[in-house]
Design an enzyme around this catalytic site. Structure first.
Site, mmCIF file in Angstrom:
data_model
loop_
_atom_site.group_PDB
_atom_site.id
_atom_site.type_symbol
_atom_site.label_atom_id
_atom_site.label_comp_id
_atom_site.label_asym_id
_atom_site.label_seq_id
_atom_site.Cartn_x
_atom_site.Cartn_y
_atom_site.Cartn_z
ATOM 1 N N ASP A 87 29.869 25.380 57.605
ATOM 2 C CA ASP A 87 30.792 26.135 58.086
ATOM 3 C C ASP A 87 30.007 27.038 59.499
ATOM 4 O OD1 ASP A 87 33.462 27.838 56.842
ATOM 5 O OD2 ASP A 87 32.404 28.661 58.522
ATOM 6 N N ILE A 88 30.756 27.186 60.573
ATOM 7 C CA ILE A 88 30.162 27.781 61.731
ATOM 8 C C ILE A 88 30.091 29.161 61.566
ATOM 9 C CG2 ILE A 88 30.129 25.654 63.443
ATOM 10 C CD1 ILE A 88 33.032 27.247 64.373
ATOM 11 N N GLN A 131 44.519 31.584 54.297
ATOM 12 C CA GLN A 131 43.944 30.255 54.677
ATOM 13 C C GLN A 131 44.059 30.009 56.372
ATOM 14 O OE1 GLN A 131 46.162 26.812 53.208
ATOM 15 N NE2 GLN A 131 44.713 25.405 54.310
ATOM 16 N N VAL A 132 43.130 29.817 57.009
ATOM 17 C CA VAL A 132 43.119 30.163 58.500
ATOM 18 C C VAL A 132 43.403 28.450 59.214
ATOM 19 C CG1 VAL A 132 41.737 30.668 60.452
ATOM 20 C CG2 VAL A 132 41.742 31.977 58.526
ATOM 21 N N HIS A 175 40.466 22.387 52.524
ATOM 22 C CA HIS A 175 39.024 22.587 52.490
ATOM 23 C C HIS A 175 38.497 23.649 51.519
ATOM 24 C CE1 HIS A 175 40.503 25.670 54.962
ATOM 25 N NE2 HIS A 175 39.539 26.449 54.672
ATOM 26 N N PHE A 176 37.155 23.055 50.835
ATOM 27 C CA PHE A 176 36.750 23.319 49.625
ATOM 28 C C PHE A 176 35.610 24.313 50.208
ATOM 29 C CE2 PHE A 176 33.930 23.237 45.666
ATOM 30 C CZ PHE A 176 35.179 23.695 44.972
ATOM 31 N N HIS A 177 35.463 25.461 49.856
ATOM 32 C CA HIS A 177 34.238 26.242 50.267
ATOM 33 C C HIS A 177 33.143 26.131 49.294
ATOM 34 C CE1 HIS A 177 36.015 28.688 53.667
ATOM 35 N NE2 HIS A 177 37.063 28.558 53.009
#
Ligand code: 5GP
Ligand code: ZN
Length: 138
Positions: A30-31, A93-94, A99-101
């Site tokens: 993740d950035i 959710q952006v 996606h799974f963090h």
């Protein structure tokens, strides 16, 4: 999907720092890491959320998270890993590609607010009524 940033990451048309992939999933850093090592696992097809992702992709997500979690434990000296997956704008959710963090945390790191909440007993009648409504819709 043309305008999806995560589809572009899968296609390699925008760069990412890859951690893992197989034929169904892709994992990358993740950035905007919440903590060091914060990573994301995504399906290699466009699906917006938990109720849209096909089962054959969904069933690859958790085994991949286990593989990456074990690598995090070996390399990062973390003592816990939070798994987080948001579905829909109302839960923030952006990026609208499932996606799974994976968020590893060391003892000395700041507390993750989403993993700590007060336990306030609910109204058992209401709890039962809602659970029965959900169960009844399956
Ligand atoms: P959400 O709130 O939708 O669950 O989180 C989206 C996540 O995607 C955020 O943690 C954000 O930092 C990450 N993200 C958004 N755009 C990019 C990008 O272009 N590359 C990478 N590696 N991560 C991104
Ligand atoms: Zn997409």
């Amino acid at each position: 999907m043309e305008d999806c940033i995560f589809c572009k990451i899968v296609a390699g048309t925008i760069p990412s720092v890859k951690i893992y992939e197989n034929d169904k999933v892709f994992a990358f850093a993740d950035i905007n890491p919440i903590l060091e090592g914060h990573s994301l696992i995504i399906p290699k097809i466009h699906a917006e959320n938990l109720w849209e992702i096909p089962d054959d992709y969904l069933k690859e997500i958790h085994p991949a998270s286990k593989t990456i979690a074990r690598a995090m434990l070996k390399t990062l000296n973390c003592s816990g890993i939070a798994c987080l997956q948001l579905n829909g704008r109302s839960v923030n959710q952006v990026v609208m590609h499932y996606h799974f963090h994976l968020i590893p945390r060391k003892e000395a790191d700041p507390e993750l607010s989403m993993t700590k909440w007060d336990l306030i007993p609910g109204d058992m009648n209401k709890i039962k009524q809602i659970a029965e409504a959900i169960a009844g819709a399956i």
